[in-house]
Design a protein around this motif. Structure first.
Motif, PDB file in Angstrom:
ATOM      1  N   UNK A   1       3.153  -2.492  10.368  1.00  0.00           N
ATOM      2  CA  UNK A   1       4.577  -2.396  10.693  1.00  0.00           C
ATOM      3  C   UNK A   1       5.276  -1.380   9.800  1.00  0.00           C
ATOM      4  N   UNK A   2       4.937  -1.386   8.508  1.00  0.00           N
ATOM      5  CA  UNK A   2       5.515  -0.390   7.594  1.00  0.00           C
ATOM      6  C   UNK A   2       5.112   1.016   8.022  1.00  0.00           C
ATOM      7  N   UNK A   3       3.868   1.186   8.428  1.00  0.00           N
ATOM      8  CA  UNK A   3       3.396   2.492   8.906  1.00  0.00           C
ATOM      9  C   UNK A   3       4.186   2.946  10.125  1.00  0.00           C
ATOM     10  N   UNK A   4       4.435   2.022  11.043  1.00  0.00           N
ATOM     11  CA  UNK A   4       5.210   2.367  12.239  1.00  0.00           C
ATOM     12  C   UNK A   4       6.639   2.773  11.874  1.00  0.00           C
ATOM     13  N   UNK A   5       7.217   2.107  10.886  1.00  0.00           N
ATOM     14  CA  UNK A   5       8.577   2.455  10.464  1.00  0.00           C
ATOM     15  C   UNK A   5       8.631   3.856   9.857  1.00  0.00           C
ATOM     16  N   UNK A   6       7.566   4.271   9.178  1.00  0.00           N
ATOM     17  CA  UNK A   6       7.524   5.591   8.557  1.00  0.00           C
ATOM     18  C   UNK A   6       7.069   6.674   9.524  1.00  0.00           C
ATOM     19  N   UNK A   7       6.557   6.270  10.667  1.00  0.00           N
ATOM     20  CA  UNK A   7       5.956   7.221  11.600  1.00  0.00           C
ATOM     21  C   UNK A   7       6.922   8.316  12.067  1.00  0.00           C
ATOM     22  N   UNK A   8       8.166   8.000  12.430  1.00  0.00           N
ATOM     23  CA  UNK A   8       9.066   9.079  12.863  1.00  0.00           C
ATOM     24  C   UNK A   8       9.267  10.162  11.808  1.00  0.00           C
TER      25      UNK A   8
ATOM     26  N   UNK B   1      -2.187  14.454  10.057  1.00  0.00           N
ATOM     27  CA  UNK B   1      -1.587  13.470   9.168  1.00  0.00           C
ATOM     28  C   UNK B   1      -2.674  12.629   8.516  1.00  0.00           C
ATOM     29  N   UNK B   2      -2.488  12.355   7.231  1.00  0.00           N
ATOM     30  CA  UNK B   2      -3.482  11.568   6.511  1.00  0.00           C
ATOM     31  C   UNK B   2      -2.908  10.252   5.993  1.00  0.00           C
ATOM     32  N   UNK B   3      -1.646   9.989   6.300  1.00  0.00           N
ATOM     33  CA  UNK B   3      -1.022   8.716   5.955  1.00  0.00           C
ATOM     34  C   UNK B   3      -1.208   8.436   4.457  1.00  0.00           C
TER      35      UNK B   3
ATOM     36  N   UNK C   1       0.823  -1.215   0.000  1.00  0.00           N
ATOM     37  CA  UNK C   1       0.000   0.000   0.000  1.00  0.00           C
ATOM     38  C   UNK C   1       0.854   1.261   0.000  1.00  0.00           C
ATOM     39  N   UNK C   2       1.850   1.333   0.870  1.00  0.00           N
ATOM     40  CA  UNK C   2       2.688   2.532   0.917  1.00  0.00           C
ATOM     41  C   UNK C   2       3.491   2.708  -0.372  1.00  0.00           C
TER      42      UNK C   2
ATOM     43  N   UNK D   1       0.181  -8.573  16.139  1.00  0.00           N
ATOM     44  CA  UNK D   1      -0.971  -7.878  16.720  1.00  0.00           C
ATOM     45  C   UNK D   1      -0.551  -6.516  17.261  1.00  0.00           C
ATOM     46  N   UNK D   2       0.562  -6.470  17.968  1.00  0.00           N
ATOM     47  CA  UNK D   2       1.032  -5.206  18.531  1.00  0.00           C
ATOM     48  C   UNK D   2       1.328  -4.196  17.428  1.00  0.00           C
ATOM     49  N   UNK D   3       1.941  -4.657  16.330  1.00  0.00           N
ATOM     50  CA  UNK D   3       2.252  -3.749  15.219  1.00  0.00           C
ATOM     51  C   UNK D   3       0.978  -3.158  14.631  1.00  0.00           C
ATOM     52  N   UNK D   4      -0.029  -4.014  14.419  1.00  0.00           N
ATOM     53  CA  UNK D   4      -1.286  -3.529  13.869  1.00  0.00           C
ATOM     54  C   UNK D   4      -2.008  -2.582  14.802  1.00  0.00           C
ATOM     55  N   UNK D   5      -2.054  -2.930  16.097  1.00  0.00           N
ATOM     56  CA  UNK D   5      -2.741  -2.076  17.067  1.00  0.00           C
ATOM     57  C   UNK D   5      -2.074  -0.715  17.195  1.00  0.00           C
ATOM     58  N   UNK D   6      -0.746  -0.700  17.308  1.00  0.00           N
ATOM     59  CA  UNK D   6      -0.035   0.571  17.464  1.00  0.00           C
ATOM     60  C   UNK D   6      -0.186   1.443  16.223  1.00  0.00           C
ATOM     61  N   UNK D   7      -0.099   0.825  15.045  1.00  0.00           N
ATOM     62  CA  UNK D   7      -0.251   1.598  13.809  1.00  0.00           C
ATOM     63  C   UNK D   7      -1.662   2.165  13.689  1.00  0.00           C
ATOM     64  N   UNK D   8      -2.668   1.340  14.000  1.00  0.00           N
ATOM     65  CA  UNK D   8      -4.046   1.813  13.918  1.00  0.00           C
ATOM     66  C   UNK D   8      -4.321   2.949  14.885  1.00  0.00           C
ATOM     67  N   UNK D   9      -3.845   2.812  16.126  1.00  0.00           N
ATOM     68  CA  UNK D   9      -4.046   3.871  17.111  1.00  0.00           C
ATOM     69  C   UNK D   9      -3.326   5.151  16.697  1.00  0.00           C
TER      70      UNK D   9
END
Length: 416
Positions: A131-138, A184-186, A15-16, A214-222
């Motif tokens: 997980x990819x979203x979390x990596x791009x988050x910073x 942010x609109x990701x 997606x990214x 699960x943790x990766x998905x939850x953190x990215x979604x939140x």
């Protein structure tokens, strides 16, 4: 994985990558028609195909209802164009828009119900995307602080046509015109929709059995919910995650006894609770007063013009709004009023009937089986989304959720 699973898995995890070249709005409809074509081919050829391409069973009746509803939607579009003499060119363009929007509401559930796609594959792919979203988050978080531009590029793919250039534009962030603070609109075209996609990510992650994923998905979604600064997403997060898990209580006698006790006590507490509720609603609307005003005015204009000008088939297309709504199109920012304005009562019921029936089916299954929780949560998110957005122009990013709705119908048939 089967071939349909590989297609879905790779499309979702990339997606990214698709967003980076402004291709998401193209990928969604292409994926829908490709998977639906594969489903029709598997139904037609059946045993003649290799094992992983054979159909899992007949098309569920709820999917047929979606197909019929979206076909009626196209007829309503043509009738509206004829009534208002919009010309062949606009009719063809709007029909192509239907194929990239409303049609997806039937095509993806069809693919999920017929093709061999397991829910676990989609859940894991959604968590990998998280997980990819979390990596791009910073990078996304510090972009406004270090002075990086809001917009990176607008893809030349906009030449294929779409609702607007924002569907082909790559953003790092945007500035809220009311407060000039970053939102942010990701990978979504605007922030509120990104927040709802974050809620969907959380719902998928709650189904993941591997704790790390699960943790990766939850953190990215939140993160998507909070950084989008969307009020609607905060409401959806609570309703769609908690609501389906409370549905089994419908069958518990003690739960009904507790509800009866609470209802009886409301007689004494009704006045202070009602005042508190009204204050909460006022605070919710006041958090973004300008946005609330524009949305309410757009809905009022759409309602009045639909009732006075074209009840049955609507106006055929959205129309530019006046200055009071900041020139936002009439027939936007609300699925239900937009349908009445653009496609009239015929289009309204073409969407309402399959949606409400599917909602009832998932709600009932959420009461009796854990497999119904995720689909019912998805339906709740779509319902909340429809109150502030146009669902059809966002179906290209909701495709994993729509495929999951089809998978659930197949699972229900297998359990029957």
């Amino acid at each position: 994985m089967t071939l349909p699973e590989r297609i879905c898995y790779r499309s979702l995890t990339w997606t990214w990558g698709f967003y980076a070249i402004g291709a998401l709005y193209v990928v969604g409809p292409v994926l829908a028609w490709m998977l639906a074509g594969l489903a029709v081919l598997s139904l037609y050829l059946g045993p003649a195909l290799r094992r992983d391409l054979r159909p899992t069973g007949p098309v569920p009746w709820v999917v047929w209802l979606w197909i019929a509803g979206m076909a009626v939607m196209l007829v309503a579009l043509w009738a509206g164009h004829l009534n208002w003499d919009l010309g062949m060119g606009r009719t063809i363009k709007s029909s192509i828009g239907w194929a990239k929007g409303w049609a997806l509401m039937a095509l993806f559930p069809l693919a999920g119900a017929v093709l061999q796609i397991r829910r676990e594959v989609l859940v894991r792919a959604q968590c990998r995307l998280g997980l990819v979203t979390l990596c791009l988050l910073p990078m996304l978080a510090i972009a406004p602080t270090i002075g990086l531009p809001e917009r990176i590029l607008t893809s030349p793919l906009k030449a294929v046509g779409g609702p607007g250039p924002e569907y082909f534009t790559v953003y790092l962030y945007t500035l809220d015109p009311a407060s000039w603070t970053p939102r942010w609109q990701f990978f979504a075209p605007w922030s509120p929709f990104a927040g709802l996609l974050g809620v969907v990510t959380v719902l998928f992650a709650l189904e993941e059995r591997h704790r790390g994923w699960m943790a990766a998905g939850l953190l990215a979604g939140l993160a998507m919910v909070l950084m989008s600064k969307s009020r609607m997403s905060l409401v959806a997060l609570v309703v769609a995650s908690v609501g389906p898990r409370l549905m089994p209580l419908v069958l518990k006698v003690w739960a009904w006894s507790a509800v009866s006790a609470v209802t009886a006590s409301m007689a004494a507490l009704w006045t202070p609770l009602s005042v508190a509720a009204m204050d909460a609603v006022a605070a919710f609307k006041g958090a973004r007063a300008d946005s609330t005003r524009v949305r309410e005015t757009l809905q009022r204009i759409a309602r009045e013009r639909w009732a006075n000008e074209s009840v049955w088939f609507g106006h055929g297309q959205v129309e530019p709004g006046p200055h009071i709504v900041e020139y936002m199109p009439i027939g936007s920012h609300h699925t239900w009023w937009a349908l009445l304005f653009v496609k009239g009562l015929v289009g309204f019921f073409a969407w309402a009937v399959p949606f409400l029936v599917h909602a009832a089916v998932t709600a009932r299954d959420a009461v009796v089986h854990p497999q119904g929780r995720l689909p019912f949560g998805i339906v709740l998110v779509i319902g909340i989304l429809s109150m502030g957005e146009n669902v059809e122009i966002e179906a290209y990013l909701l495709w994993p959720a729509l495929v999951m709705l089809g998978i659930h119908l197949r699972e229900m048939a297998d359990r029957a």
